[in-house]
Scaffold this active site. Structure first.
Site, PDB file in Angstrom:
ATOM      1  N   LYS A  29      -2.664   5.903  -4.158  1.00  0.00           N
ATOM      2  CA  LYS A  29      -3.673   6.913  -3.849  1.00  0.00           C
ATOM      3  C   LYS A  29      -3.385   8.207  -4.604  1.00  0.00           C
ATOM      4  CE  LYS A  29      -3.469   5.045   0.827  1.00  0.00           C
ATOM      5  NZ  LYS A  29      -2.081   4.537   0.751  1.00  0.00           N
TER       6      LYS A  29
ATOM      7  N   ASP B 171       0.846  -1.191   0.000  1.00  0.00           N
ATOM      8  CA  ASP B 171       0.000   0.000   0.000  1.00  0.00           C
ATOM      9  C   ASP B 171       0.882   1.240   0.000  1.00  0.00           C
ATOM     10  OD1 ASP B 171      -2.972   1.100   0.926  1.00  0.00           O
ATOM     11  OD2 ASP B 171      -1.331   2.304   1.731  1.00  0.00           O
TER      12      ASP B 171
ATOM     13  N   HIS C 181      -7.085   9.959  -1.706  1.00  0.00           N
ATOM     14  CA  HIS C 181      -6.354   9.940  -0.436  1.00  0.00           C
ATOM     15  C   HIS C 181      -7.078  10.718   0.670  1.00  0.00           C
ATOM     16  CE1 HIS C 181      -1.975   9.527   1.213  1.00  0.00           C
ATOM     17  NE2 HIS C 181      -2.875   9.238   2.124  1.00  0.00           N
TER      18      HIS C 181
ATOM     19  N   ARG D 218      10.553  -7.083  12.279  1.00  0.00           N
ATOM     20  CA  ARG D 218       9.155  -6.723  12.520  1.00  0.00           C
ATOM     21  C   ARG D 218       8.281  -7.020  11.305  1.00  0.00           C
ATOM     22  NH1 ARG D 218      11.295  -1.872  15.272  1.00  0.00           N
ATOM     23  NH2 ARG D 218      11.247  -2.289  17.509  1.00  0.00           N
TER      24      ARG D 218
ATOM     25  N   TYR E 164       3.154   9.975  -0.767  1.00  0.00           N
ATOM     26  CA  TYR E 164       4.286   9.466   0.012  1.00  0.00           C
ATOM     27  C   TYR E 164       5.612   9.730  -0.690  1.00  0.00           C
ATOM     28  CZ  TYR E 164       0.694   6.577   2.354  1.00  0.00           C
ATOM     29  OH  TYR E 164      -0.413   6.112   3.029  1.00  0.00           O
TER      30      TYR E 164
ATOM     31  N   LYS F 213       3.146  -0.888   8.979  1.00  0.00           N
ATOM     32  CA  LYS F 213       4.358  -0.392   8.334  1.00  0.00           C
ATOM     33  C   LYS F 213       5.560  -0.645   9.217  1.00  0.00           C
ATOM     34  CE  LYS F 213       6.426   3.339   8.963  1.00  0.00           C
ATOM     35  NZ  LYS F 213       6.755   4.744   9.268  1.00  0.00           N
TER      36      LYS F 213
END
Length: 293
Positions: A77, A47, A110, A250, A52, A244
């Protein structure tokens, strides 16, 4: 991609219930992180967003991962200044060029901004973008009930997805109920409760979700991390979740959430949390990046 749960969109397409978010990643970070997530962790979805400023990195990461394009569900977006019919039509072409794709699986508005007429024009462009085959599904992000109603009143296509801020302490029950009535899938952004300095200026709040004692106790019961418990909470509530991280450990941990199940009592206790509340901008007030003409 079939190894992970999916949710059926109102288009009939299957959307993965879990993916990787890349907000705040640089182009280089996005390229390496996406490559690892796809190649090693085998994430089914990425995504991103024009706003961004890392679509090119995402596109490079997808290409370098060795994964077939059809095996990765890609979401991007519309950047806020590109609202409006003609601007939106040009914007999808830029995004596809950046991502090295012929079409995205899902294209979202967005932010709704504070201009209803322009918003309707933008959504008409999205309908054309889908008709042209440049987006397999179209949806929205940060839409409140009034924005969804605006599209309904105009007789336009019902969005496939509404991506909204949603996490323990901000479960968005009313908005989720309206989305369910309309057949709109909800995706949770900042699903783990955000981070300190998460991009919202002086109002930014530190993450209190992952240190919450209720979540910590549930995590200890299952031998899981707090983040894994929160991701399970999203999944078991029928939400799409896009955590994220740039940490490889992680990234692997966040998708390793299918060997335990939260009980109804545990789900309810997490839903009942009241802190931290909203950590991002209020879509009814936000107008950043609005086009002037």
């Amino acid at each position: 991609m079939t190894a992970f749960p999916t949710i059926t969109l109102n288009t009939g397409a299957a959307m993965p219930a879990i993916g990787l978010g890349v907000w705040q990643l640089s182009e280089e970070e996005a390229a390496s992180t996406v490559r690892f997530a796809l190649e090693t962790a085998r994430y089914p979805m990425i995504d991103t967003a024009a706003g961004y400023e890392n679509e090119r990195g995402v596109g490079r990461g997808i290409a370098e991962s060795g994964r077939a394009v059809d095996d990765v569900f890609v979401v991007t977006k519309l950047n806020n200044p590109d609202h409006g019919y003609d601007r939106a039509l040009r914007a999808i072409d830029r995004s596809l060029d950046n991502l090295r794709l012929e079409a995205v699986d899902l294209f979202l508005i967005h932010w709704p901004l504070l201009d209803d007429a322009r918003l309707v024009d933008t959504w008409r462009a999205f309908e054309q973008i889908k008709a042209d085959g440049k987006a397999k599904a179209i949806g929205v992000s940060n839409f409140e009930v009034r924005h969804l109603q605006l599209l309904q009143d105009a007789g336009l296509t019902t969005p496939a997805v509404n991506q909204i801020e949603l996490h323990p302490g901000f479960p968005q029950l009313e908005l989720r109920a309206v989305a369910a009535e309309l057949g709109i899938v909800v995706t949770s952004w900042s699903p783990l409760g955000g981070t300190s300095g998460s991009g919202w200026g002086p109002a930014s709040k530190p993450n209190t979700v992952l240190t919450d004692p209720v979540i910590g106790a549930i995590a200890a019961t299952h031998g899981a991390s707090p983040a894994q418990v929160v991701i399970r909470w999203h999944l078991q509530n029928g939400l799409v979740v896009i955590p994220k991280s740039t940490s490889e450990a992680r990234i692997l941990e966040n998708i390793d959430v299918f060997d335990f199940t939260l009980s109804d009592v545990e789900l309810a206790s997490i839903t009942a949390l009241t802190s931290p509340g909203r950590i991002g901008a209020d879509p009814l007030l936000a107008n950043f990046g609005a086009p002037t003409s």
